[in-house]
Design a protein around this motif. Structure first.
Motif, short mmCIF file in Angstrom:
data_model
loop_
_atom_site.label_atom_id
_atom_site.label_comp_id
_atom_site.label_asym_id
_atom_site.label_seq_id
_atom_site.Cartn_x
_atom_site.Cartn_y
_atom_site.Cartn_z
N ALA A 1 -9.40 -5.56 9.76
CA ALA A 1 -8.48 -4.57 10.32
C ALA A 1 -7.25 -5.24 10.91
O ALA A 1 -6.13 -4.73 10.82
N ALA A 2 -7.45 -6.41 11.50
CA ALA A 2 -6.33 -7.12 12.12
C ALA A 2 -5.32 -7.61 11.10
O ALA A 2 -4.13 -7.72 11.39
N THR A 3 -5.77 -7.91 9.89
CA THR A 3 -4.87 -8.44 8.86
C THR A 3 -4.35 -7.36 7.91
O THR A 3 -3.50 -7.63 7.08
N TRP A 4 -4.86 -6.14 8.03
CA TRP A 4 -4.44 -5.07 7.13
C TRP A 4 -3.01 -4.64 7.42
O TRP A 4 -2.58 -4.59 8.57
N SER A 5 -2.27 -4.35 6.39
CA SER A 5 -0.94 -3.76 6.54
C SER A 5 -0.79 -2.66 5.51
O SER A 5 -1.40 -2.70 4.44
N ARG A 6 0.01 -1.67 5.83
CA ARG A 6 0.18 -0.53 4.94
C ARG A 6 0.73 -0.99 3.59
O ARG A 6 1.68 -1.78 3.54
N PRO A 7 0.16 -0.52 2.49
CA PRO A 7 0.61 -0.95 1.16
C PRO A 7 2.08 -0.61 0.92
O PRO A 7 2.60 0.39 1.43
N MET B 1 -2.38 8.62 4.18
CA MET B 1 -2.19 9.16 2.83
C MET B 1 -0.91 9.96 2.74
O MET B 1 -0.17 9.90 1.75
N LEU B 2 -0.60 10.70 3.79
CA LEU B 2 0.61 11.50 3.84
C LEU B 2 1.84 10.60 3.78
O LEU B 2 2.81 10.88 3.07
N ALA B 3 1.77 9.49 4.52
CA ALA B 3 2.91 8.56 4.55
C ALA B 3 3.07 7.80 3.23
O ALA B 3 4.19 7.47 2.83
N LEU B 4 1.95 7.52 2.55
CA LEU B 4 2.00 6.72 1.32
C LEU B 4 2.42 7.52 0.09
O LEU B 4 2.96 6.96 -0.86
N THR B 5 2.16 8.81 0.11
CA THR B 5 2.33 9.61 -1.10
C THR B 5 3.79 9.96 -1.35
O THR B 5 4.44 10.52 -0.46
N PRO B 6 4.31 9.67 -2.53
CA PRO B 6 5.68 10.06 -2.85
C PRO B 6 5.87 11.57 -2.75
O PRO B 6 4.95 12.33 -3.07
N GLU B 7 7.01 12.00 -2.31
CA GLU B 7 7.30 13.41 -2.17
C GLU B 7 7.09 14.13 -3.50
O GLU B 7 7.51 13.65 -4.55
N GLY B 8 6.43 15.28 -3.44
CA GLY B 8 6.21 16.08 -4.63
C GLY B 8 5.00 15.66 -5.45
O GLY B 8 4.74 16.27 -6.49
N GLN B 9 4.25 14.65 -4.99
CA GLN B 9 3.12 14.15 -5.78
C GLN B 9 1.80 14.20 -5.02
O GLN B 9 0.85 13.52 -5.37
N ALA B 10 1.74 15.04 -3.99
CA ALA B 10 0.53 15.14 -3.19
C ALA B 10 -0.64 15.65 -4.02
O ALA B 10 -1.74 15.08 -3.98
N LEU B 11 -0.41 16.71 -4.79
CA LEU B 11 -1.49 17.27 -5.59
C LEU B 11 -1.96 16.27 -6.64
O LEU B 11 -3.15 16.06 -6.83
N GLU B 12 -1.02 15.63 -7.33
CA GLU B 12 -1.38 14.68 -8.38
C GLU B 12 -2.22 13.53 -7.84
O GLU B 12 -3.26 13.18 -8.41
#
Length: 224
Positions: A5-11, A179-190
């Motif tokens: 957890a300490a070394t994790w960073s957002r993709p 997940m909300l932050a990572l997902t490109p706009e308009g591609q939540a469902l996909e």
């Protein structure tokens, strides 16, 4: 905090896009225009808990045939609702929850005003209802209105965790935010649908099929 957890960073966004593109090659681009029936989606999502899609759909069909309006479902004896949704499992809990939600919404019995809210405000409105959490709220916003919210169910959680999209040991609330932050706009469902499909078909809970996994080369948790 664990070392992982300490070394994790957002993709990085490019890695998320690469995962999206690989999943798209495997499963295509799911298309489901917003149906704008938020109450239907809300009840359907409650019925989906701890059961499979077929049993959920049978329970929903039986409920809407027995009680054709949500006002009728709200006002019926709970035993009638329980009997109608019995094929969906844990019907005693779900019947009471559905009626509690419908009563909490009040009159008029509608969630149509969510369409004019921001995602954050709509989330808060839904999560204030009895037994409604982020996953259920996200299903309503994504599928009913096409809003930018990504449901994180057990499949999305498992696949996302193995891909290190989420911080190790993150709770579901944090996973939804990530997940909300990572997902490109308009591609939540996909992204939701294709991660779910991958979890069902390949990235199984106990024995993932890593040998045939389309995401194998980009998965830190691959086996063999």
């Amino acid at each position: 905090m664990t070392p992982a957890a300490a070394t994790w960073s957002r993709p990085a966004p490019r890695r998320v896009r690469a995962i999206r593109d690989r999943l798209r090659t495997m499963y295509g681009r799911p298309i489901a225009p917003p149906h704008r029936r938020p109450l239907d989606e809300l009840v359907l999502t409650v019925l989906s808990q701890s059961t499979n899609d077929r049993n959920r759909d049978v329970a929903y069909l039986r409920l809407t045939r027995a009680l054709p309006t949500w006002e009728a479902v709200r006002d019926a004896p709970v035993s009638v609702v329980e009997e109608a949704i019995r094929p969906g499992g844990i019907s005693k809990v779900k019947s009471a929850r559905i009626q509690a939600i419908l009563r909490a919404i009040g009159d008029p019995l509608s969630l149509d005003d969510l369409a004019s809210m921001s995602v954050a405000d709509a989330q808060r409105e839904l999560c204030a209802l009895p037994g409604v959490g982020r996953k259920t709220a996200a299903c309503v916003l994504c599928f009913a209105f096409g809003m930018h919210d990504v449901p994180v169910d057990t499949h999305v959680s498992r696949v996302g965790s193995r891909l290190h999209l989420f911080r190790p040991k993150a709770g579901f609330e944090e996973m939804h935010d990530t997940m909300l932050a990572l997902t490109p706009e308009g591609q939540a469902l996909e992204l939701h649908v294709n991660l779910l499909r991958h979890g069902r078909r390949t990235c199984h809970a106990r024995i993932p099929d890593c040998a045939s996994c389309a995401l194998r080369r980009m998965c830190p948790e691959r086996r063999g």
